[in-house]
Design a protein around this motif. Structure first.
Motif, PDB file in Angstrom:
ATOM      1  N   SER A  88       0.818  -1.215   0.000  1.00  0.00           N
ATOM      2  CA  SER A  88       0.000   0.000   0.000  1.00  0.00           C
ATOM      3  C   SER A  88       0.850   1.263   0.000  1.00  0.00           C
ATOM      4  O   SER A  88       0.407   2.315  -0.462  1.00  0.00           O
ATOM      5  CB  SER A  88      -0.939  -0.001   1.211  1.00  0.00           C
ATOM      6  N   ARG A  89       2.098   1.201   0.515  1.00  0.00           N
ATOM      7  CA  ARG A  89       2.954   2.395   0.512  1.00  0.00           C
ATOM      8  C   ARG A  89       3.357   2.795  -0.911  1.00  0.00           C
ATOM      9  O   ARG A  89       3.817   3.912  -1.132  1.00  0.00           O
ATOM     10  CB  ARG A  89       4.189   2.175   1.384  1.00  0.00           C
ATOM     11  N   TRP A  90       3.187   1.883  -1.872  1.00  0.00           N
ATOM     12  CA  TRP A  90       3.483   2.233  -3.263  1.00  0.00           C
ATOM     13  C   TRP A  90       2.477   3.229  -3.823  1.00  0.00           C
ATOM     14  O   TRP A  90       2.690   3.798  -4.888  1.00  0.00           O
ATOM     15  CB  TRP A  90       3.492   0.970  -4.123  1.00  0.00           C
ATOM     16  N   LEU A  91       1.365   3.415  -3.139  1.00  0.00           N
ATOM     17  CA  LEU A  91       0.374   4.371  -3.627  1.00  0.00           C
ATOM     18  C   LEU A  91       0.933   5.786  -3.706  1.00  0.00           C
ATOM     19  O   LEU A  91       0.365   6.642  -4.389  1.00  0.00           O
ATOM     20  CB  LEU A  91      -0.860   4.356  -2.715  1.00  0.00           C
ATOM     21  N   ALA A  92       2.057   6.025  -3.004  1.00  0.00           N
ATOM     22  CA  ALA A  92       2.676   7.356  -3.039  1.00  0.00           C
ATOM     23  C   ALA A  92       3.227   7.685  -4.420  1.00  0.00           C
ATOM     24  O   ALA A  92       3.364   8.854  -4.773  1.00  0.00           O
ATOM     25  CB  ALA A  92       3.791   7.446  -1.986  1.00  0.00           C
ATOM     26  N   TRP A  93       3.535   6.644  -5.217  1.00  0.00           N
ATOM     27  CA  TRP A  93       4.113   6.911  -6.539  1.00  0.00           C
ATOM     28  C   TRP A  93       3.448   6.120  -7.670  1.00  0.00           C
ATOM     29  O   TRP A  93       3.545   6.495  -8.833  1.00  0.00           O
ATOM     30  CB  TRP A  93       5.611   6.591  -6.534  1.00  0.00           C
ATOM     31  N   LEU A  94       2.754   5.020  -7.338  1.00  0.00           N
ATOM     32  CA  LEU A  94       2.133   4.198  -8.373  1.00  0.00           C
ATOM     33  C   LEU A  94       0.767   4.774  -8.743  1.00  0.00           C
ATOM     34  O   LEU A  94      -0.139   4.836  -7.904  1.00  0.00           O
ATOM     35  CB  LEU A  94       1.987   2.761  -7.872  1.00  0.00           C
ATOM     36  N   LYS A  95       0.618   5.186  -9.987  1.00  0.00           N
ATOM     37  CA  LYS A  95      -0.615   5.827 -10.452  1.00  0.00           C
ATOM     38  C   LYS A  95      -1.071   5.183 -11.761  1.00  0.00           C
ATOM     39  O   LYS A  95      -0.276   4.563 -12.481  1.00  0.00           O
ATOM     40  CB  LYS A  95      -0.389   7.328 -10.682  1.00  0.00           C
ATOM     41  N   PRO A  96      -2.361   5.331 -12.099  1.00  0.00           N
ATOM     42  CA  PRO A  96      -2.828   4.857 -13.406  1.00  0.00           C
ATOM     43  C   PRO A  96      -2.016   5.482 -14.527  1.00  0.00           C
ATOM     44  O   PRO A  96      -1.712   6.672 -14.507  1.00  0.00           O
ATOM     45  CB  PRO A  96      -4.290   5.317 -13.440  1.00  0.00           C
ATOM     46  N   GLY A  97      -1.642   4.650 -15.487  1.00  0.00           N
ATOM     47  CA  GLY A  97      -0.808   5.105 -16.589  1.00  0.00           C
ATOM     48  C   GLY A  97       0.658   4.745 -16.413  1.00  0.00           C
ATOM     49  O   GLY A  97       1.433   4.831 -17.374  1.00  0.00           O
ATOM     50  N   HIS A  98       1.067   4.347 -15.191  1.00  0.00           N
ATOM     51  CA  HIS A  98       2.465   3.972 -14.930  1.00  0.00           C
ATOM     52  C   HIS A  98       2.805   2.732 -15.764  1.00  0.00           C
ATOM     53  O   HIS A  98       2.076   1.759 -15.796  1.00  0.00           O
ATOM     54  CB  HIS A  98       2.663   3.675 -13.448  1.00  0.00           C
ATOM     55  N   THR A  99       3.931   2.758 -16.460  1.00  0.00           N
ATOM     56  CA  THR A  99       4.336   1.649 -17.328  1.00  0.00           C
ATOM     57  C   THR A  99       5.382   0.774 -16.635  1.00  0.00           C
ATOM     58  O   THR A  99       6.176   1.263 -15.826  1.00  0.00           O
ATOM     59  CB  THR A  99       4.887   2.159 -18.655  1.00  0.00           C
ATOM     60  N   PHE A 100       5.366  -0.496 -16.968  1.00  0.00           N
ATOM     61  CA  PHE A 100       6.337  -1.455 -16.434  1.00  0.00           C
ATOM     62  C   PHE A 100       6.365  -2.651 -17.381  1.00  0.00           C
ATOM     63  O   PHE A 100       5.794  -2.602 -18.467  1.00  0.00           O
ATOM     64  CB  PHE A 100       5.947  -1.883 -15.009  1.00  0.00           C
ATOM     65  N   ARG A 101       7.016  -3.728 -16.977  1.00  0.00           N
ATOM     66  CA  ARG A 101       7.086  -4.923 -17.804  1.00  0.00           C
ATOM     67  C   ARG A 101       6.671  -6.134 -16.977  1.00  0.00           C
ATOM     68  O   ARG A 101       6.751  -6.131 -15.749  1.00  0.00           O
ATOM     69  CB  ARG A 101       8.490  -5.133 -18.387  1.00  0.00           C
ATOM     70  N   VAL A 102       6.204  -7.166 -17.673  1.00  0.00           N
ATOM     71  CA  VAL A 102       5.811  -8.409 -17.014  1.00  0.00           C
ATOM     72  C   VAL A 102       6.465  -9.572 -17.759  1.00  0.00           C
ATOM     73  O   VAL A 102       6.430  -9.626 -18.997  1.00  0.00           O
ATOM     74  CB  VAL A 102       4.274  -8.564 -16.976  1.00  0.00           C
ATOM     75  N   PHE A 103       7.079 -10.476 -17.013  1.00  0.00           N
ATOM     76  CA  PHE A 103       7.730 -11.650 -17.590  1.00  0.00           C
ATOM     77  C   PHE A 103       6.749 -12.816 -17.534  1.00  0.00           C
ATOM     78  O   PHE A 103       6.282 -13.196 -16.464  1.00  0.00           O
ATOM     79  CB  PHE A 103       9.004 -11.998 -16.811  1.00  0.00           C
ATOM     80  N   ILE A 104       6.414 -13.380 -18.707  1.00  0.00           N
ATOM     81  CA  ILE A 104       5.447 -14.471 -18.797  1.00  0.00           C
ATOM     82  C   ILE A 104       6.178 -15.808 -18.827  1.00  0.00           C
ATOM     83  O   ILE A 104       7.075 -16.018 -19.655  1.00  0.00           O
ATOM     84  CB  ILE A 104       4.555 -14.316 -20.048  1.00  0.00           C
ATOM     85  N   ASP A 105       5.791 -16.703 -17.939  1.00  0.00           N
ATOM     86  CA  ASP A 105       6.473 -17.985 -17.802  1.00  0.00           C
ATOM     87  C   ASP A 105       6.358 -18.838 -19.066  1.00  0.00           C
ATOM     88  O   ASP A 105       7.332 -19.468 -19.498  1.00  0.00           O
ATOM     89  CB  ASP A 105       5.893 -18.775 -16.613  1.00  0.00           C
TER      90      ASP A 105
END
Length: 273
Positions: A201-218
């Motif tokens: 929940s502390r990530w709410l300070a910086w994590l917002k809709p529209g934030h981009t990242f990557r996901v590794f699919i097994d």
């Protein structure tokens, strides 16, 4: 003589005691120092803090198409795994009885309208009573309602795709009789694959809709771009975590619903964990 021997014996015992005391002191001096108090062990960080966040691909929309009337399955136009288009005919039911009822309703409506037209003409000539005219109007309206009902029933004989996507599972076969509510097909919309996962929940300070990242699919052993769509409306007070939803940013034919992987998401520098 006896006194001398007693003194000598006593002196020997005292010397022995002194020797034992000296040996004990020497041993204590050379013994290993007691272990220093153990430093406070850092508590094991939960999986979320190690960024070992798992997620599964899910379709944007999915549903089970069911029969809305009792009839025999006449034809199924698609197979499991096949792609479908919005508005495409998927299942056709045998509705010959309903079609006959429609023709009957049409004939009844035609007769009611002719009777109403004749009574209207007679009413203009003052040759009919008001009750007879009102009765013909009611019969006409009833016939119209009967026809509308059977036409609505007939519209349920063909099942069309509500949106584009894929067929997940075929639950019935052609020539099988189905009751109202019988499941026919499972379909899903894979035009956009979504990810649901949990973050601190502390990530709410910086994590917002529209934030981009990557996901590794097994399953594919590849990494894909993703984007946060929305964040949960409530923080779990026990785990101090919150739900997050993201979408794969782009179209990748090898990805299908149900695949899972690891979210590659970490706080920016200076934000800590």
């Amino acid at each position: 003589m006896r006194a001398v021997r007693f003194c000598s014996h006593r002196a020997g015992r005292l010397a022995a005691v002194r020797l034992l005391v000296l040996l004990a002191a020497s041993a204590a001096a050379h013994a290993a120092p007691p272990p220093a108090p153990a430093a406070a062990t850092t508590s094991t960080a939960p999986a979320l803090d190690k960024f070992d966040i798992r997620a599964q691909l899910s379709p944007r929309r999915y549903t089970t198409l069911a029969a809305e009337l009792g009839a025999k399955v006449k034809r199924i136009t698609v197979k499991e795994g096949e792609r479908i288009k919005a508005g495409q005919l998927l299942v056709s039911l045998d509705c010959v009885i309903q079609a006959a009822q429609r023709d009957k309703a049409k004939a009844a409506l035609a007769a009611a309208e002719r009777n109403y037209a004749a009574n209207t003409r007679l009413n203009e000539l003052n040759a009919i009573g008001k009750v007879e005219l009102d009765t013909s109007i009611a019969e006409r309206d009833k016939s119209r309602a009967d026809l509308a009902l059977i036409q609505a029933t007939l519209s349920k004989c063909n099942i069309y795709a509500p949106y584009a996507g894929r067929v997940v599972e075929q639950k019935v076969r052609a020539e099988q009789y189905v009751e109202p509510g019988t499941a026919l097909l499972d379909i899903l919309d894979d035009s956009a694959l979504e990810l649901d996962f949990i973050v601190p929940s502390r990530w709410l300070a910086w994590l917002k809709p529209g934030h981009t990242f990557r996901v590794f699919i097994d399953e594919t052993q590849k990494s894909y771009p993703a984007r946060i769509q929305r964040l949960g409306a409530r923080v779990d007070p026990i785990s101090q975590s919150v739900k997050a939803s993201a979408v794969i940013d782009g179209s990748f034919s090898e990805l299908i619903a149900g695949m899972s992987g690891r979210i590659e998401l970490a706080p920016p520098e200076g934000r800590g964990q």
